[in-house]
Design an enzyme around this catalytic site. Structure first.
Site, short mmCIF file in Angstrom:
data_model
loop_
_atom_site.label_atom_id
_atom_site.label_comp_id
_atom_site.label_asym_id
_atom_site.label_seq_id
_atom_site.Cartn_x
_atom_site.Cartn_y
_atom_site.Cartn_z
N LYS A 1 13.66 -1.45 -7.96
CA LYS A 1 14.12 -0.60 -6.85
C LYS A 1 14.57 -1.49 -5.69
O LYS A 1 15.57 -1.22 -5.05
CB LYS A 1 12.96 0.32 -6.45
CG LYS A 1 13.00 0.84 -5.05
CD LYS A 1 13.70 2.15 -5.00
CE LYS A 1 13.65 2.80 -3.64
NZ LYS A 1 13.13 2.01 -2.57
N HIS B 1 2.50 4.80 -4.91
CA HIS B 1 3.01 5.96 -5.64
C HIS B 1 3.15 5.55 -7.11
O HIS B 1 2.84 4.41 -7.49
CB HIS B 1 4.34 6.44 -5.06
CG HIS B 1 5.35 5.35 -4.89
ND1 HIS B 1 5.93 4.69 -5.95
CD2 HIS B 1 5.87 4.76 -3.77
CE1 HIS B 1 6.76 3.79 -5.51
NE2 HIS B 1 6.75 3.79 -4.18
N GLU B 2 3.64 6.48 -7.90
CA GLU B 2 3.71 6.28 -9.35
C GLU B 2 4.54 5.03 -9.71
O GLU B 2 4.28 4.38 -10.72
CB GLU B 2 4.29 7.56 -10.00
CG GLU B 2 4.15 7.64 -11.50
CD GLU B 2 2.77 7.29 -12.04
OE1 GLU B 2 2.71 6.54 -13.02
OE2 GLU B 2 1.75 7.75 -11.47
N GLN C 1 8.22 -9.01 7.85
CA GLN C 1 9.43 -8.47 7.24
C GLN C 1 9.95 -7.22 7.92
O GLN C 1 10.87 -6.57 7.41
CB GLN C 1 9.22 -8.25 5.74
CG GLN C 1 8.29 -7.11 5.37
CD GLN C 1 7.94 -7.14 3.89
OE1 GLN C 1 7.19 -7.99 3.42
NE2 GLN C 1 8.48 -6.20 3.13
N GLN D 1 15.53 -7.98 -3.47
CA GLN D 1 14.24 -8.65 -3.25
C GLN D 1 13.79 -9.36 -4.53
O GLN D 1 13.37 -10.53 -4.49
CB GLN D 1 13.19 -7.63 -2.82
CG GLN D 1 11.76 -8.16 -2.84
CD GLN D 1 10.76 -7.16 -2.29
OE1 GLN D 1 10.69 -7.00 -1.08
NE2 GLN D 1 10.00 -6.50 -3.14
N HIS E 1 4.60 2.10 -8.11
CA HIS E 1 3.71 0.95 -8.05
C HIS E 1 2.78 0.92 -9.28
O HIS E 1 2.51 -0.13 -9.85
CB HIS E 1 2.80 1.00 -6.82
CG HIS E 1 3.52 0.90 -5.51
ND1 HIS E 1 3.64 1.95 -4.64
CD2 HIS E 1 4.13 -0.15 -4.91
CE1 HIS E 1 4.29 1.56 -3.56
NE2 HIS E 1 4.61 0.30 -3.69
N GLY F 1 0.82 -1.20 0.00
CA GLY F 1 0.00 0.00 0.00
C GLY F 1 0.86 1.26 0.00
O GLY F 1 2.04 1.23 -0.33
N ASN F 2 0.21 2.39 0.38
CA ASN F 2 0.87 3.71 0.32
C ASN F 2 1.46 3.90 -1.08
O ASN F 2 2.64 4.20 -1.24
CB ASN F 2 1.94 3.82 1.41
CG ASN F 2 2.41 5.26 1.60
OD1 ASN F 2 1.69 6.20 1.26
ND2 ASN F 2 3.60 5.43 2.09
O1 PAF Z 1 8.16 -4.71 -1.94
C1 PAF Z 1 7.20 -4.74 -1.14
O2 PAF Z 1 6.37 -3.82 -1.05
C2 PAF Z 1 7.08 -5.92 -0.21
O3 PAF Z 1 8.32 -6.39 0.20
C3 PAF Z 1 6.21 -7.07 -0.77
C4 PAF Z 1 6.86 -7.67 -2.01
C5 PAF Z 1 4.83 -6.54 -1.12
C6 PAF Z 1 6.06 -8.18 0.27
O4 PAF Z 1 5.44 -7.72 1.43
#
Ligand code: PAF
Length: 274
Positions: free
Chosen positions: A146, A30-31, A57, A150, A33, A27-28
């Protein structure tokens, strides 16, 4: 756009489709996403985004409790970006009992860089992503570059567990000044935000030096750390790594430069493929 809160309803709804696309988020939005959403949409027949702030996490001292929850504006943005389904489980739905079975990513990849400074982070990310992939069962999922490490951890997890999903990386979206968009940029004051672009400038300087033939990577790394420190930052790392596994490069390796640094209390990360 359909909003769904339970796994049962999600599966029933998606049963009518062949190839869902998936962008997981906390959530939260921005462009950055939304660019991932737009990239994902044409790759399948129904586009799904998830919004779930994943407790697993966050380290105890990190910002889980204060992480911005901006549900209404997130939904508006997703709708405008053409999202078909928002999956927004609450904690009770995704973790109805303590999540005692966890994914343990390989230490060589997950205990370096971000994983060194945020121990357990990639275990928490991998666990929730595996669970979300099982809920959505997408044909393709898009993760932003970014969070370079991950993306790599997720690619390896999918490969190692033979998960039937294609993982695609999305390019970093930047402000006109070059600042990588991030939900945590919202924590910055105006003056910190103006300064924040220096992280990408330092990475650009490293990349330019490499393009110009520099081969003493340790010197480049030290110089970038010193530049940021002199400006009042607290850098965690500024490094040159090889793209394929983020280990120290050998001659001929294809490279990426990665950095993480704190400006006041806000920790920012960024990277650049060289
Ligand atoms: O990149 C993220 O926003 C988070 O690490 C994810 C992949 C949604 C997992 O919670």
């Amino acid at each position: 756009m359909k909003i769904i809160h339970t796994i049962t309803e999600l599966r029933a709804h998606l049963a009518a489709f062949q190839r869902p696309t998936f962008v997981p988020t906390m959530g939260n939005l921005h462009e950055g996403h939304l660019a991932l959403m737009r990239q994902a949409k044409p790759l399948g027949d129904v586009s799904v985004a998830s919004i779930f702030v994943n407790r697993l996490q966050f380290l105890p001292h990190e910002d889980f409790d204060t992480y911005p929850r901006t549900w209404a504006s997130d939904c508006d943005k997703l709708q405008a970006a053409g999202c078909d389904v928002v999956f927004a489980p609450n904690e009770q739905e995704l973790y109805p009992e303590p999540q005692t079975f966890r994914v343990q990513p390989s230490t060589e990849l997950a205990d370096i860089l971000e994983g060194f400074f945020r121990p357990g982070f990639f275990g928490g990310v991998s666990t929730v992503v595996l669970k979300l992939l099982n809920c959505v069962q997408p044909g393709v999922a898009v993760f932003g570059k970014k969070d370079y490490q991950q993306l790599m951890v997720i690619q390896r997890m999918v490969q190692q567990f033979a998960l039937p999903v294609e993982i695609v990386g999305g390019e970093i979206t930047r402000s006109t000044e070059g600042l990588a968009l991030s939900s945590r940029n919202g924590y910055l004051s105006d003056s910190e935000r103006a300064e924040a672009v220096q992280l990408s400038r330092a990475l650009n300087a490293m990349a330019s030096a490499i393009h110009a033939g520099a081969s003493d990577f340790a010197a480049l790394e030290q110089q970038a750390m010193a530049t940021l420190t002199a400006r009042g930052w607290q850098p965690d790392y500024m490094v040159v790594r090889r793209r394929r596994d983020l280990q120290s490069p050998e001659p001929g390796d294809v490279l990426v430069v990665l950095g993480a640094a704190k400006i006041s209390n806000t920790r920012l990360i960024d990277n650049l493929e060289v």
